[in-house]
Enzyme design. Structure first.
Site, PDB file in Angstrom:
ATOM      1  N   PRO A  27       0.824  -1.209   0.000  1.00 12.10           N
ATOM      2  CA  PRO A  27       0.000   0.000   0.000  1.00 12.10           C
ATOM      3  C   PRO A  27       0.864   1.267   0.000  1.00 12.10           C
ATOM      4  CG  PRO A  27      -0.264  -1.232   2.064  1.00 12.10           C
ATOM      5  CD  PRO A  27       0.634  -2.033   1.196  1.00 12.10           C
ATOM      6  N   PRO A 208      42.908 -52.625  -2.033  1.00 15.98           N
ATOM      7  CA  PRO A 208      42.567 -53.979  -2.433  1.00 15.98           C
ATOM      8  C   PRO A 208      41.166 -54.171  -3.001  1.00 15.98           C
ATOM      9  CG  PRO A 208      42.333 -53.717  -0.085  1.00 15.98           C
ATOM     10  CD  PRO A 208      42.863 -52.423  -0.580  1.00 15.98           C
ATOM     11  N   ASP A 231      43.490 -50.430 -13.616  1.00 15.90           N
ATOM     12  CA  ASP A 231      43.495 -51.895 -13.714  1.00 15.90           C
ATOM     13  C   ASP A 231      42.113 -52.480 -13.471  1.00 15.90           C
ATOM     14  OD1 ASP A 231      46.141 -51.998 -14.181  1.00 15.90           O
ATOM     15  OD2 ASP A 231      46.729 -52.577 -12.151  1.00 15.90           O
ATOM     16  N   LYS A 253      44.324 -56.239 -17.196  1.00 10.36           N
ATOM     17  CA  LYS A 253      44.833 -57.456 -17.855  1.00 10.36           C
ATOM     18  C   LYS A 253      43.899 -58.605 -17.540  1.00 10.36           C
ATOM     19  CE  LYS A 253      49.604 -56.151 -17.083  1.00 10.36           C
ATOM     20  NZ  LYS A 253      49.501 -55.465 -15.798  1.00 10.36           N
ATOM     21  N   THR A 335      48.085 -53.272   0.244  1.00  9.16           N
ATOM     22  CA  THR A 335      48.166 -54.458  -0.599  1.00  9.16           C
ATOM     23  C   THR A 335      47.121 -55.503  -0.169  1.00  9.16           C
ATOM     24  OG1 THR A 335      49.689 -56.051  -1.528  1.00  9.16           O
ATOM     25  CG2 THR A 335      49.989 -55.558   0.804  1.00  9.16           C
ATOM     26  N   ALA A 336      46.667 -56.297  -1.147  1.00 10.04           N
ATOM     27  CA  ALA A 336      45.568 -57.231  -0.897  1.00 10.04           C
ATOM     28  C   ALA A 336      45.886 -58.192   0.245  1.00 10.04           C
ATOM     29  CB  ALA A 336      45.257 -58.007  -2.173  1.00 10.04           C
ATOM     30  N   MET A 387      47.684 -64.723  -6.217  1.00  7.64           N
ATOM     31  CA  MET A 387      47.494 -65.439  -7.492  1.00  7.64           C
ATOM     32  C   MET A 387      47.770 -66.935  -7.336  1.00  7.64           C
ATOM     33  SD  MET A 387      49.257 -62.559  -9.904  1.00  7.64           S
ATOM     34  CE  MET A 387      50.456 -62.064  -8.703  1.00  7.64           C
TER      35      MET A 387
END
Ligand SMILES: C[S@@+](CC[C@H](N)C(=O)[O-])C[C@H]1O[C@@H](n2cnc3c(N)ncnc32)[C@H](O)[C@@H]1O
Length: 468
Positions: A27, A208, A231, A253, A335-336, A387
């Site tokens: 207003p 890992p 990888d 790989k 490492t694993a 492995m």
């Protein structure tokens, strides 16, 4: 804008500057708002608020009135029409909040307390205000002037970042802030002409499996990569930390059990992936690509499962890089073998059970002649075999023949640290059969030694307490 007082005025100034089309409903309005109207910057409806004023074509409604019932009505109408709404000093009636702003245009710093305390936001703004040079915006003008030139000369993000960091600390920055833009540009161009861009190679251990196990340095390297070569065993979620324009190269790989049906080798940016090389050829191709990318001035991050220097050919890549004059930064990973042991609760050494740990690869060793099986069969040590799945039977037999006890605790840990981790425990003499029965197929670590009995001891102790 509902309301026409000082609060409305402050917000209107920002909105006008942002190029908004504005209607003020009130207003009565402040004379300065009236002047904004006279300058064609906004429209005024001299009325009390009415709900029909809110319609779905609006982007934003702001209620800047002292009347609580007006803000409530504005909020209801805005919600009904699906329009963003901000009622000043009524956090509960906001679907959008405004931060306090430090304006060094085009640099803007926003401070928000998420509506909890606008006063605190304003205080924080004050602290920052005193620290930022008033003419800071002119540095942005300098950067804007040279942006394309710098991008063309320095292809790597790291190189560009380094260049700009140097410029902002240099006399060029002072010149820009003093208003001498062309002097500043000349100075910065001079610096640019002296920059020699060289590529970089970083070998990073991704850990890992569980992506949380990467190091902070490793993560930062991923974030800064121009080319990320990764990888097969690298967790895919780690790739999401890379920049959007990174070149991702899958160099995984194939394992001994993966034969035909290999995925394409090459960058994900290329539409035609060339056939994936295998074995030694693959490693040569990785080395070559890594060096070529770095020679082109790129930061190449070679992301490898586990640790780059444990059965990971990191040494070969390091030497290849050195042949071409690159020093490689190596960032270790978990490492694993160590991660698998930890996740299974197997301490790799123990004062009373094992004084040393040997990390071995089972890949091809089972057939080799001159290996020290009698050394490996000693009973005061822990063997961690990578492995080893394919040759497990031979490894097991050679160790037994060499004198290791058939009852020696042993375990195969499959998919260590991942949600699908499995542990197959058996005495050494029975491990191969147990693994066949369990149908193991994922990446696996084999641990042999008295320490493998520890998780069972822990379980028995806890069970005995629970039974009491
Ligand atoms: C080429 S080696 C790479 C080792 C890697 N550089 C490291 O430090 O862990 C690959 C082998 O590591 C082991 N491995 C890797 N990740 C594993 C995981 N999550 N669980 C069990 N074994 C794993 C398996 O024996 C696999 O065949």
């Amino acid at each position: 804008m509902i309301g026409g007082g000082q609060t409305a005025l402050r917000k209107l100034r920002w909105l006008v500057r942002a190029g908004a089309q504005i209607t003020v409903i009130a207003p009565k309005v402040d004379p300065q708002i009236q002047r904004m109207r006279d300058a064609g910057e906004l429209v005024i409806e001299r009325k009390e608020f009415y709900s029909e004023a809110i319609h779905p074509q609006l982007r934003l409604v702001i209620s800047a009135t002292d009347a609580p019932q007006v803000s409530e009505a504005v909020f209801v109408a805005a919600m009904k029409q699906g329009v963003l709404v901000n009622c000043v000093d009524r956090t509960e009636l906001c679907t959008i909040i405004f931060p306090a702003i430090i304006d060094r245009f085009p640099i803007l710093v926003a401070v928000s307390s998420m509506g909890q305390s606008p006063t605190l936001s304003r205080s924080v703004r004050g602290w920052i205000e005193t620290r930022l040079p008033l003419k800071l915006g002119r540095l942005a003008d300098l950067a804007g002037n040279l942006r394309m030139e710098v991008k063309q000369k320095l292809t790597s993000v790291d190189a560009r970042k380094g260049f700009w960091d140097a410029v902002f600390e240099s006399p060029a920055a002072s010149k820009a802030m003093q208003g001498d833009l062309s002097g500043a540009v000349n100075e910065a161009q001079d610096m640019l002409s002296r920059v020699q861009e060289t590529g970089e190679i970083v070998l990073v251990g991704a850990g890992p499996g569980d992506p949380d196990l990467i190091t902070l340095r490793g993560l930062r390297a991923i974030q800064s990569a121009d080319v990320l070569m990764y990888d097969k065993l690298v967790h895919p979620s780690l790739l999401e930390y890379a920049r959007r324009d990174v070149e991702l190269v899958d160099v995984g790989k194939q394992g001994p059990r993966e034969e035909a049906g290999a995925k394409g080798w090459g960058s994900t940016q290329g539409s035609q992936a060339t056939p994936r090389p295998t074995g030694t050829t693959m490693q040569q191709a990785i080395n070559q690509r890594m060096v070529e990318e770095a020679q082109g001035g790129k930061k190449v991050v070679r992301l490898k499962g586990g640790d780059p220097f444990i059965f990971g050919r990191g040494g070969e890549e390091l030497l290849e890089a050195a042949v071409h004059g690159f020093t490689v930064d190596v960032i270790p990973g978990i490492t694993a073998g160590m991660a698998a042991a930890s996740y299974a609760g197997v301490p790799l050494t123990h004062r009373h059970m094992s004084q040393s740990v040997r990390f071995l690869t089972g890949h091809r060793v089972a057939d080799a002649q001159n290996l020290e099986w009698s050394e490996w069969a000693r009973d005061d040590q822990t063997l961690v075999i990578y492995m080893g799945l394919v040759s497990l039977e031979k490894i097991q037999n050679r160790l037994l023949e060499a004198g290791r006890e058939g009852a020696t605790p042993a375990v195969l840990i499959e998919n260590a640290t991942l949600p699908e981790q499995r542990e197959i425990y058996a005495p050494l003499a029975e491990l191969h059969q147990a693994v066949i029965t369990a149908e193991v197929s994922g990446p696996s670590i084999i641990i042999v030694g008295e320490v493998v009995g520890v998780p069972k001891q822990v379980e028995n102790l806890l069970q005995a307490q629970a039974d009491q």
